[in-house]
Design a protein around this motif. Structure first.
Motif, mmCIF file in Angstrom:
data_model
loop_
_atom_site.group_PDB
_atom_site.id
_atom_site.type_symbol
_atom_site.label_atom_id
_atom_site.label_comp_id
_atom_site.label_asym_id
_atom_site.label_seq_id
_atom_site.Cartn_x
_atom_site.Cartn_y
_atom_site.Cartn_z
ATOM 1 N N GLU A 8 -26.079 -12.243 -30.810
ATOM 2 C CA GLU A 8 -25.849 -13.054 -29.992
ATOM 3 C C GLU A 8 -26.146 -13.005 -28.584
ATOM 4 N N TYR A 9 -26.223 -13.964 -27.607
ATOM 5 C CA TYR A 9 -26.845 -13.702 -26.509
ATOM 6 C C TYR A 9 -26.004 -14.694 -25.309
ATOM 7 N N ALA A 10 -25.888 -14.306 -24.195
ATOM 8 C CA ALA A 10 -25.457 -15.139 -23.142
ATOM 9 C C ALA A 10 -26.362 -15.113 -21.954
ATOM 10 N N ILE A 11 -26.286 -15.988 -21.303
ATOM 11 C CA ILE A 11 -27.228 -16.142 -19.904
ATOM 12 C C ILE A 11 -25.982 -15.921 -18.885
ATOM 13 N N ILE A 12 -26.298 -14.761 -17.970
ATOM 14 C CA ILE A 12 -25.456 -14.203 -16.826
ATOM 15 C C ILE A 12 -26.078 -15.296 -15.754
ATOM 16 N N ARG A 13 -25.035 -15.852 -15.165
ATOM 17 C CA ARG A 13 -25.072 -16.828 -13.983
ATOM 18 C C ARG A 13 -24.278 -16.532 -12.649
ATOM 19 N N PHE A 14 -25.171 -16.597 -11.557
ATOM 20 C CA PHE A 14 -24.329 -16.490 -10.275
ATOM 21 C C PHE A 14 -24.097 -17.804 -9.638
ATOM 22 N N MET A 15 -22.534 -18.045 -9.648
ATOM 23 C CA MET A 15 -22.011 -19.154 -8.970
ATOM 24 C C MET A 15 -21.203 -19.102 -7.940
ATOM 25 N N PRO A 16 -21.746 -18.720 -6.652
ATOM 26 C CA PRO A 16 -20.854 -18.621 -5.345
ATOM 27 C C PRO A 16 -19.668 -19.437 -5.174
ATOM 28 N N LYS A 17 -20.008 -20.689 -5.381
ATOM 29 C CA LYS A 17 -18.907 -21.678 -5.341
ATOM 30 C C LYS A 17 -18.308 -22.220 -6.381
ATOM 31 N N VAL A 18 -17.601 -21.980 -7.228
ATOM 32 C CA VAL A 18 -17.124 -22.311 -8.437
ATOM 33 C C VAL A 18 -17.100 -23.949 -8.579
ATOM 34 N N GLU A 19 -16.124 -24.400 -7.397
ATOM 35 C CA GLU A 19 -15.860 -25.714 -7.322
ATOM 36 C C GLU A 19 -17.115 -26.711 -7.069
ATOM 37 N N ARG A 20 -18.375 -26.284 -6.714
ATOM 38 C CA ARG A 20 -19.588 -27.006 -6.622
ATOM 39 C C ARG A 20 -20.296 -26.884 -8.035
ATOM 40 N N GLU A 21 -19.956 -25.903 -8.886
ATOM 41 C CA GLU A 21 -20.718 -25.738 -10.085
ATOM 42 C C GLU A 21 -22.329 -25.820 -9.941
ATOM 43 N N GLU A 22 -22.652 -25.047 -8.720
ATOM 44 C CA GLU A 22 -23.991 -24.923 -8.704
ATOM 45 C C GLU A 22 -24.499 -23.370 -8.955
ATOM 46 N N PHE A 23 -25.402 -23.163 -9.696
ATOM 47 C CA PHE A 23 -25.679 -21.673 -10.125
ATOM 48 C C PHE A 23 -27.165 -21.411 -10.337
ATOM 49 N N PHE A 24 -27.527 -20.343 -10.440
ATOM 50 C CA PHE A 24 -28.660 -19.824 -10.967
ATOM 51 C C PHE A 24 -28.460 -18.369 -11.855
ATOM 52 N N ASN A 25 -29.580 -18.585 -12.731
ATOM 53 C CA ASN A 25 -29.779 -17.342 -13.801
ATOM 54 C C ASN A 25 -29.907 -16.233 -13.090
#
Length: 127
Positions: A8-25
């Protein structure tokens, strides 16, 4: 096919503002119960980090990810979670969170070598 085991795997994401839902892997975590394998690999693109957030530094983000790595390894400095069995450590890391570091939904596959899968997925989704 006999030599292949599930992973199993998951991609780790950085999302500095959770409420904006913008992230990068920024990384990948791979788990295989039968191979007793749990590892992560990460890379933080400094330009993306600067574009997404001026509130967190590269060093701070790296410290968080190093703590995740310690948990994967079951290292003593991984805290209480680092003492969990390998499957529970993966589930804890991959669980849905409302924080700046979070994981994608988990995905499954078959492989003879989870380490190779970690490298392949990392290159495909992070770099």
């Amino acid at each position: 096919m006999q030599d292949k085991v599930t992973f199993e795997y998951a991609i780790i994401r950085f999302m500095p503002k959770v409420e904006r839902e913008e992230f990068f892997n920024i990384g990948v975590i791979v788990f295989s119960k039968r191979k007793k394998f749990l590892a992560l690999k990460y890379h933080i693109d400094e330009k993306k980090l600067a574009a997404f957030s001026c509130e967190i530094t590269l060093d701070e983000l790296t410290q968080y990810l190093n703590a995740w790595d310690a948990i994967c390894k079951g290292a003593p400095h991984g805290g209480k979670i680092g003492t969990f069995d390998i499957a529970d450590r993966f589930r804890w890391l991959a669980a849905s969170k409302s924080t700046m570091i979070l994981c994608s939904p988990t995905h499954a596959g078959l492989s003879t070598n989870p380490q190779e899968e970690l490298e392949r997925i990392f290159e495909e989704y992070v770099l």
